[in-house]
Design a protein around this motif. Structure first.
Motif, PDB file in Angstrom:
ATOM      1  N   ARG A 265       1.134  -1.307  -0.097  1.00  0.00           N
ATOM      2  CA  ARG A 265       0.076  -0.102   0.018  1.00  0.00           C
ATOM      3  C   ARG A 265       1.207   1.553   0.557  1.00  0.00           C
ATOM      4  NH1 ARG A 265      -1.857   2.665   5.051  1.00  0.00           N
ATOM      5  NH2 ARG A 265      -4.017   2.247   3.639  1.00  0.00           N
ATOM      6  N   THR A 266       2.241   1.509   0.023  1.00  0.00           N
ATOM      7  CA  THR A 266       3.091   2.140  -0.045  1.00  0.00           C
ATOM      8  C   THR A 266       2.871   3.108  -1.804  1.00  0.00           C
ATOM      9  OG1 THR A 266       5.107   1.197   1.346  1.00  0.00           O
ATOM     10  CG2 THR A 266       5.595   3.134  -0.409  1.00  0.00           C
ATOM     11  N   ASN A 267       2.496   2.273  -2.372  1.00  0.00           N
ATOM     12  CA  ASN A 267       2.021   2.365  -3.691  1.00  0.00           C
ATOM     13  C   ASN A 267       1.007   3.156  -4.120  1.00  0.00           C
ATOM     14  OD1 ASN A 267       2.070   2.647  -6.947  1.00  0.00           O
ATOM     15  ND2 ASN A 267       2.212   0.704  -6.517  1.00  0.00           N
ATOM     16  N   PRO A 268       0.583   4.087  -4.083  1.00  0.00           N
ATOM     17  CA  PRO A 268      -0.894   4.533  -3.856  1.00  0.00           C
ATOM     18  C   PRO A 268      -1.805   4.566  -5.065  1.00  0.00           C
ATOM     19  CG  PRO A 268       0.597   6.486  -4.250  1.00  0.00           C
ATOM     20  CD  PRO A 268       1.655   5.595  -4.035  1.00  0.00           C
ATOM     21  N   ALA A 269      -0.574   3.322  -6.050  1.00  0.00           N
ATOM     22  CA  ALA A 269      -0.969   3.695  -7.841  1.00  0.00           C
ATOM     23  C   ALA A 269      -1.543   1.399  -7.136  1.00  0.00           C
ATOM     24  CB  ALA A 269      -0.431   3.566  -9.084  1.00  0.00           C
ATOM     25  N   ARG A 270      -1.775   0.882  -6.908  1.00  0.00           N
ATOM     26  CA  ARG A 270      -1.384  -0.357  -6.693  1.00  0.00           C
ATOM     27  C   ARG A 270      -2.896  -0.536  -7.003  1.00  0.00           C
ATOM     28  NH1 ARG A 270      -1.583  -3.400  -1.067  1.00  0.00           N
ATOM     29  NH2 ARG A 270      -3.681  -1.952  -0.011  1.00  0.00           N
ATOM     30  N   LYS A 271      -3.605  -1.976  -7.552  1.00  0.00           N
ATOM     31  CA  LYS A 271      -4.793  -2.059  -8.004  1.00  0.00           C
ATOM     32  C   LYS A 271      -5.570  -2.708  -6.778  1.00  0.00           C
ATOM     33  CE  LYS A 271      -3.198  -4.149 -12.648  1.00  0.00           C
ATOM     34  NZ  LYS A 271      -3.272  -5.294 -13.395  1.00  0.00           N
ATOM     35  N   SER A 272      -6.897  -2.078  -7.058  1.00  0.00           N
ATOM     36  CA  SER A 272      -7.692  -2.898  -5.851  1.00  0.00           C
ATOM     37  C   SER A 272      -7.807  -4.319  -6.394  1.00  0.00           C
ATOM     38  CB  SER A 272      -8.827  -2.133  -5.734  1.00  0.00           C
ATOM     39  OG  SER A 272     -10.119  -2.979  -7.487  1.00  0.00           O
ATOM     40  N   LEU A 273      -8.369  -4.486  -4.937  1.00  0.00           N
ATOM     41  CA  LEU A 273      -8.546  -6.695  -4.824  1.00  0.00           C
ATOM     42  C   LEU A 273      -9.677  -7.369  -5.501  1.00  0.00           C
ATOM     43  CD1 LEU A 273      -6.852  -9.011  -3.084  1.00  0.00           C
ATOM     44  CD2 LEU A 273      -8.761  -8.419  -1.655  1.00  0.00           C
ATOM     45  N   SER A 274     -10.383  -6.233  -5.844  1.00  0.00           N
ATOM     46  CA  SER A 274     -11.653  -6.321  -6.650  1.00  0.00           C
ATOM     47  C   SER A 274     -11.489  -6.606  -8.089  1.00  0.00           C
ATOM     48  CB  SER A 274     -12.927  -5.444  -7.004  1.00  0.00           C
ATOM     49  OG  SER A 274     -12.835  -3.867  -7.189  1.00  0.00           O
ATOM     50  N   GLU A 275     -10.076  -5.894  -8.186  1.00  0.00           N
ATOM     51  CA  GLU A 275      -9.104  -5.755 -10.141  1.00  0.00           C
ATOM     52  C   GLU A 275      -8.347  -6.928 -10.062  1.00  0.00           C
ATOM     53  OE1 GLU A 275      -8.018  -1.767 -11.657  1.00  0.00           O
ATOM     54  OE2 GLU A 275      -8.078  -1.350  -9.607  1.00  0.00           O
ATOM     55  N   LEU A 276      -7.858  -7.351  -9.139  1.00  0.00           N
ATOM     56  CA  LEU A 276      -6.824  -8.278  -8.995  1.00  0.00           C
ATOM     57  C   LEU A 276      -7.818  -9.584  -9.111  1.00  0.00           C
ATOM     58  CD1 LEU A 276      -4.073  -7.260  -6.249  1.00  0.00           C
ATOM     59  CD2 LEU A 276      -4.011  -7.790  -8.648  1.00  0.00           C
ATOM     60  N   CYS A 277      -8.809  -9.298  -8.637  1.00  0.00           N
ATOM     61  CA  CYS A 277      -9.985 -11.113  -8.590  1.00  0.00           C
ATOM     62  C   CYS A 277     -10.825 -11.228  -9.695  1.00  0.00           C
ATOM     63  CB  CYS A 277     -10.471 -11.167  -7.331  1.00  0.00           C
ATOM     64  SG  CYS A 277      -9.204 -11.393  -5.702  1.00  0.00           S
ATOM     65  N   GLY A 279     -11.484 -12.655 -13.203  1.00  0.00           N
ATOM     66  CA  GLY A 279     -11.404 -13.138 -13.873  1.00  0.00           C
ATOM     67  C   GLY A 279     -10.276 -14.236 -13.468  1.00  0.00           C
ATOM     68  N   LEU A 280     -10.744 -14.926 -12.002  1.00  0.00           N
ATOM     69  CA  LEU A 280     -10.014 -15.852 -11.649  1.00  0.00           C
ATOM     70  C   LEU A 280     -11.625 -17.045 -11.415  1.00  0.00           C
ATOM     71  CD1 LEU A 280      -8.231 -14.654  -7.975  1.00  0.00           C
ATOM     72  CD2 LEU A 280      -7.414 -15.021 -10.735  1.00  0.00           C
ATOM     73  N   ASP A 281     -11.392 -18.055 -11.563  1.00  0.00           N
ATOM     74  CA  ASP A 281     -12.103 -19.026 -11.281  1.00  0.00           C
ATOM     75  C   ASP A 281     -13.115 -19.262 -10.252  1.00  0.00           C
ATOM     76  OD1 ASP A 281     -13.355 -21.111 -11.260  1.00  0.00           O
ATOM     77  OD2 ASP A 281     -12.258 -22.593 -12.273  1.00  0.00           O
ATOM     78  N   ARG A 282     -13.653 -18.738  -9.575  1.00  0.00           N
ATOM     79  CA  ARG A 282     -14.148 -18.617  -8.231  1.00  0.00           C
ATOM     80  C   ARG A 282     -14.722 -19.801  -7.438  1.00  0.00           C
ATOM     81  NH1 ARG A 282     -13.716 -13.676  -6.075  1.00  0.00           N
ATOM     82  NH2 ARG A 282     -13.609 -11.454  -8.036  1.00  0.00           N
ATOM     83  N   SER A 283     -14.495 -21.270  -8.524  1.00  0.00           N
ATOM     84  CA  SER A 283     -14.617 -22.321  -7.826  1.00  0.00           C
ATOM     85  C   SER A 283     -13.382 -23.349  -6.982  1.00  0.00           C
ATOM     86  CB  SER A 283     -15.385 -23.633  -8.729  1.00  0.00           C
ATOM     87  OG  SER A 283     -14.369 -23.500  -9.911  1.00  0.00           O
ATOM     88  N   LYS A 284     -11.831 -21.955  -7.596  1.00  0.00           N
ATOM     89  CA  LYS A 284     -10.805 -22.989  -6.375  1.00  0.00           C
ATOM     90  C   LYS A 284     -10.480 -21.445  -5.657  1.00  0.00           C
ATOM     91  CE  LYS A 284      -9.992 -23.937 -11.546  1.00  0.00           C
ATOM     92  NZ  LYS A 284      -9.261 -25.101 -11.719  1.00  0.00           N
TER      93      LYS A 284
END
Length: 374
Positions: A265-277, A279-284
């Motif tokens: 979080r030192t990087n204010p431009a980091r992606k949100s967690l929702s962005e990172l998740c 396209g993931l297969d949520r069954s895994k």
């Protein structure tokens, strides 16, 4: 402007605390010989300013002198905390004794009290260092409702803080402990580096990471100290270790589970967690590495099965642990939010002086399995 004022206030309080401590010790030095007074005066000048000197000249000093200066300066900060608290308590006791006239007026109350404090500081220092060296093995059993063909054995560590204070001897001991666990996977939740990459390169610490035996790999996220150490140089070092760095990215391991690594979080431009998740297969099952344990509800909202964090050290020493407990929803240990399991480690290493008082250094062994497994 606010930051400058805050920094100035901290520096003022720091030097005021040093003055308070040395004023008490001076009671024992006052009638000593000249050379003792001279040594005391040099310590009075050197110890409070040593940390500032280190950061001003660390890039110019050879590694060995820089190492010595770092250990002295950061160690003194911990000693200062306990010196201040004990001398403050002493002042209260001395005031009470004088008001109640418990002891004869000829009794050297303050001198005796200062000697007692110095002995207590010695024992606290010895205990704190030995407690730091003792690494606790934390065992967790985590079950997910998602399908996971066979249980995973995960070793998780955080906050190695390799650098001027922690070097190859301790790193080799930690890797030995990790390998003895025979893990499928090693996860590192940030702060591999302390405050400079220079000693890591000097001692070629990257080669020891290659001795880690984890068939499914070693993965890490960034911590705030990777930024403090120069983010470009930090990433360059990590890339030499064979560790797979996840910086706002994810990986699907053997088509079985995901590991998501957030940028710090030192990087204010980091992606949100929702962005990172996305396209993931949520069954895994999804395992999240996020160095600083803020906004833990986000992991729950995004269907994370297991979040692993570090950063807090749980304050490292009491009473700073009370501050850490007040700042973080979970400053250390296990927490469950809905179906999300969260573990915040107090770290296997430490920042600065190697003392643990009221906290622990640890590594975490996790049995990660599906609820549907027999």
């Amino acid at each position: 402007m606010k930051r400058i004022f805050t920094f100035a206030a901290i520096i003022f309080i720091y030097f005021l605390a040093n003055y308070y401590v040395f004023r008490h010790i001076n009671i024992l030095i006052e009638y000593s010989s000249g050379w003792v007074k001279n040594v005391f005066f040099l310590l009075y000048l050197f110890l409070p300013t040593s940390f500032i000197v280190f950061f001003l000249f660390v890039k110019k000093l050879p590694v060995y002198p820089a190492t010595l200066l770092y250990k002295i300066s950061t160690g003194w900060m911990i000693i200062l905390v306990y010196s201040f608290l004990l001398f403050f308590l002493l002042d209260i006791v001395v005031y009470g004794i004088r008001q109640l006239q418990i002891l004869p007026s000829s009794f050297l109350i303050e001198e005796t009290g200062v000697k007692i404090v110095l002995v207590l500081l010695l024992f606290i220092g010895i205990y704190g260092h030995l407690n730091y060296l003792q690494k606790r093995r934390i065992k967790l059993k985590i079950k997910t409702s998602k399908k996971l063909d066979t249980p995973l054995k995960i070793v998780m560590i955080s906050d190695l803080h390799l650098g001027f204070a922690i070097r190859k001897k301790e790193l080799k001991e930690w890797i030995k402990k990790i390998n003895e666990e025979k893990p499928d996977l090693l996860l590192i939740a940030g702060d591999i580096i302390d405050n400079s990459v220079r000693p890591l390169n000097y001692y070629h610490l990257e080669k020891y990471f290659k001795e880690i035996k984890a068939p499914l790999g070693t993965y890490a996220c960034l911590g705030n100290h990777e930024y403090l150490s120069n983010i470009g140089e930090s990433i360059s070092f990590i890339n030499k270790t064979g560790i797979q760095l996840l910086r706002d990215s994810s990986v699907l391991v053997n088509q079985r589970f995901y590991i998501v690594g957030r940028d710090d979080r030192t990087n204010p431009a980091r992606k949100s967690l929702s962005e990172l998740c996305e396209g993931l297969d949520r069954s895994k099952p999804v395992i999240l590495l996020d160095h600083q344990p803020y906004h833990l509800e986000e992991a729950q909202e995004n269907g994370i099965d297991l979040q692993l964090s570090g950063h807090t050290h749980r304050g490292q020493v009491w009473p700073l642990s009370l501050i850490a407990d007040a700042i973080y929803e979970d400053s250390h240990g296990y927490l469950k939010k809905g179906n999300t399991h969260i573990y915040v480690s107090s770290g296997i290493g430490i920042w600065g002086g190697r003392y643990r008082i009221g906290t622990q250094s640890e590594y975490v062994v996790i049995e990660f399995s599906s609820k549907n497994e027999a």
